[in-house]
Design an enzyme around this catalytic site. Structure first.
Site, short mmCIF file in Angstrom:
data_model
loop_
_atom_site.label_atom_id
_atom_site.label_comp_id
_atom_site.label_asym_id
_atom_site.label_seq_id
_atom_site.Cartn_x
_atom_site.Cartn_y
_atom_site.Cartn_z
N THR A 160 0.87 -1.19 0.00
CA THR A 160 0.00 0.00 0.00
C THR A 160 0.90 1.23 0.00
OG1 THR A 160 -0.25 -0.18 2.40
CG2 THR A 160 -2.00 -1.11 1.05
N LYS A 186 4.12 -6.90 3.91
CA LYS A 186 3.87 -5.50 3.57
C LYS A 186 3.58 -4.76 4.87
CE LYS A 186 0.64 -3.33 3.40
NZ LYS A 186 -0.52 -2.57 4.02
N THR A 197 -2.77 -2.13 8.20
CA THR A 197 -2.25 -3.48 8.11
C THR A 197 -0.78 -3.77 7.90
OG1 THR A 197 -4.30 -4.19 7.23
CG2 THR A 197 -2.52 -5.72 7.03
N GLU A 287 6.71 5.12 7.64
CA GLU A 287 6.34 6.35 6.93
C GLU A 287 7.22 7.51 7.36
OE1 GLU A 287 1.80 4.80 6.50
OE2 GLU A 287 2.31 6.25 8.04
N ASN A 410 0.48 11.31 6.48
CA ASN A 410 -0.76 11.02 7.19
C ASN A 410 -1.72 12.18 7.35
OD1 ASN A 410 -0.69 8.15 8.03
ND2 ASN A 410 1.32 8.80 8.77
N SER A 415 -4.81 17.69 1.41
CA SER A 415 -4.73 19.13 1.10
C SER A 415 -3.99 19.36 -0.21
CB SER A 415 -4.06 19.88 2.24
OG SER A 415 -2.80 19.30 2.51
#
Lengths: 415, 415
Positions: A160, A186, A197, A287, A410, A415
């Site tokens: 993802t 993943k 996940t 991330e 996140n 925006s």
């Protein structure tokens, strides 16, 4: 989610090619579930007699596929695995259950097995109904196209917000017979933006009964995936499934039926290494990550206590932002130890950044040299060690730093 | 830390002026502990017979002043309070204890009391030895200068990364006698950059025994400060102290000696409102905050369970970043409920953003209107309500969003 992401600076230089596992065939396809221009569904087919084991999220709000898998695990037998990215099929009520059943039926028809022998996992948006039609459309083709060397495509199809696919492989000799274990995963956080996940799948040709495989898997997960965190958020869909085709039996390896079997110990050790490799890749793909962090806790009252303290450090936003800022702020490590709710004695606590001891016996190390520690903090890989001086409990936890990139992924994407 | 910060956009339009509390005098001074050009030490003096109660951090690595206060609380009597900002005197070993003792001695000399009657709190860097000399230098002057209307200066002197001082006041009539309660607080997160600590101090002229004051304070903190979070990081130094001079007794108010006294209930209710006001101010001053968030949980199995679920939502980085991004991502609320480890049944769960129900009975609300929810998310104040449909437990938790500003305050300040 459309915007292409840069590959994490912490990604390994090259990804391994995974060899075939006898009895396993895979294929991936573009089903258009959410993403455009990329594969988003994978199918794995297993030969008859394949055993299965699984470990799932502890969330009280599990996804429909997690509930399906849990209920089917008792059978111990698997013939197919269907995984999609783009939609988690979580918090989708009766429609979610119906979608799982329809997909299992379609996969069973394509694979020539019973729906109960089909395992499923979904990752993506929570709360959006998942239409089973795309699965029904592609599964027959996927079954026809499935090949032994489909691991690379499969590992890419389940991504993802991952910036690179995650896979690992090992071959061991048991009683002179070569056994292969492949694993893919993943996850770019316990949960990614909209994209719940951590998923991981293990494939092996070892002949091992479902109960033994379950015991091995449950133990291996404790010191690997359960010691990894990006943001402390637990997904509704976390799924780890292991499939053992048993094909190595035909090459002379007697089935492993008892956890006390010394071959099971060797198998478990290799499996644990593979899962540790994947768990670290997940943290490396966290991330916005710019630093890979290993937290080592020793001297705790128990291993479980050490792990909770390690996770308290690894989940602390203040520890993670300090490392992002290359700030040797060991006071925040003290804070995180203190808040863990585990036995700790301030006056016995020692802390190291890398090999540099920064605190000992409840205060700053007398030899503390800010310049040396600051230089160390510039590395890509940061080690924090905490010794509690209480007992022999130990744990190692992997995480990454908390940066503007995490906020951007996140918060900013609308925006 | 030198750089001046903008006042939080969530700060109240005006701060209340606090009236005098009979028996309390305060002063603040520039002692140069860490900051330049601002006051960083406050002294409060209390008239004879002042009772005291306190609630402290649950950290296993508490600061030296927290240990001092805990040990002195048994006496139930206070004559002075010394608070400094800039250095937390935490994880400072024997030197930290010696610094506390030296400061208490100096304050006792200045106040004309015994060191055991002096209470202390420190907030700032962890792990750096705190030199008691500056205190010894300023305390005599502070005692001479202390005045009844010193609350504004005191509330400013205890700030660290706070962008505005936090204070609240109420006057109640008990048996026809006016009783004043003043409260001040600091904190821009459970813990701020390098700047551990939520501190709060309550001053009243009510005649109330130390055990009753302790019971009232412990109860009031549960639904107020213990329901506030910025980043889930618990400080080594969190301190809430309440001082009651009893001066209202001279105006005809009989002492409150029993928790069953109906006047105690009224006193507790007013105190709870004041602490709730301060707790919300702390969340409004959360580092980098752009949205003030109220999480309401109803239908839980118990109030305690509701609070844990509320804190799981309020602490989730993914929920907080979604709100920062004005994204109506209620799937992340489902995730946070699921991971709380508390009784929850996915299929009974309902979720509202403001007055808009977004999910019910385990799936997206049939009437879900993305545009309406997205419009709501643009507000400065966001309400999230979760009903679990299990029991009558409820809780309300205050927090703020997680933004680039938080990362900047906590990671970038060295660069």
């Amino acid at each position: 989610m459309g915007k292409a992401q840069e590959v994490s600076p912490l990604a390994p230089a090259r990804l391994p090619d995974l060899p075939p596992v006898e009895g396993v065939r895979l294929a991936a396809a573009e089903a258009g579930i959410r993403y455009k221009g990329r594969r988003d569904v994978m199918l794995a087919l297993f030969s008859e007699g394949t055993t299965v084991a699984g470990v799932f999220t502890r969330s009280r709000c599990p996804s429909a596929p997690v509930e399906w898998c849990r209920a089917r695990l008792g059978g111990g037998i698997a013939r197919a695995l269907v995984v999609n990215s783009g939609n988690a099929n979580a918090f989708t009520g009766m429609r979610g259950r119906a979608a799982v059943e329809a997909t299992a039926r379609a996969a069973a028809e394509a694979a020539g097995c019973r729906p109960e022998e089909v395992f499923l996992a979904s990752t993506g948006v929570i709360g959006e109904p998942l239409d089973p039609t795309p699965f029904e459309r592609v599964l027959k083709h996927l079954a026809a196209e499935a090949v032994p060397d489909g691991f690379a495509d499969a590992s890419a199809a389940i991504m993802t917000t991952d910036t690179f696919p995650k896979r690992a492989s090992a071959t061991i000799e048991l009683d002179g017979v070569a056994v292969t274990i492949n694993a893919i995963a993943k996850g770019a956080g316990m949960i990614a933006p909209d994209m719940a996940t951590m998923l991981s799948f293990v494939f092996t040709d070892a002949p091992i009964t479902a109960p033994v495989l379950q015991a091995v898997l449950a133990e291996a997960v404790e010191t690997t995936f359960n010691c990894t965190t990006v943001d402390g958020d637990t997904s509704t869909s976390d799924t780890l499934l292991a499939f053992a085709t048993g094909k190595a039996a035909a090459r002379g390896l007697a089935p492993m039926r008892e956890v006390t079997d010394p071959r099971v110990t060797r198998f478990r050790n290799v499996l644990t290494s593979l899962l540790a490799e994947l768990a670290q890749l997940v943290a490396r793909d966290g991330e916005g990550a710019t630093k890979f962090i290993t937290v080592e806790v020793t001297g705790a009252e128990s291993d479980a206590s050490a792990r909770r303290i390690g996770l308290s450090i690894a989940n602390s936003p203040l520890v993670k932002t300090a490392i992002a800022g290359e700030d040797a702020n060991w006071g925040r490590v003290v804070m995180a130890v203190g808040k863990a709710g585990e036995p700790a004695d301030r006056d016995r606590l020692s802390i190291w950044f890398g090999d540099i001891r920064v605190a000992a016996d409840g205060e700053r190390d007398p030899a503390y040299d800010e310049a040396a520690v600051s230089a160390y903090m510039k590395a890509r890989e940061i080690g924090i060690r905490v010794d509690l001086g209480l007992g022999r409990g130990r744990a190692r936890v992997w995480t990454c730093d908390l940066t503007h990139g995490y906020i951007s992924v996140n918060a900013d994407y609308r925006s």
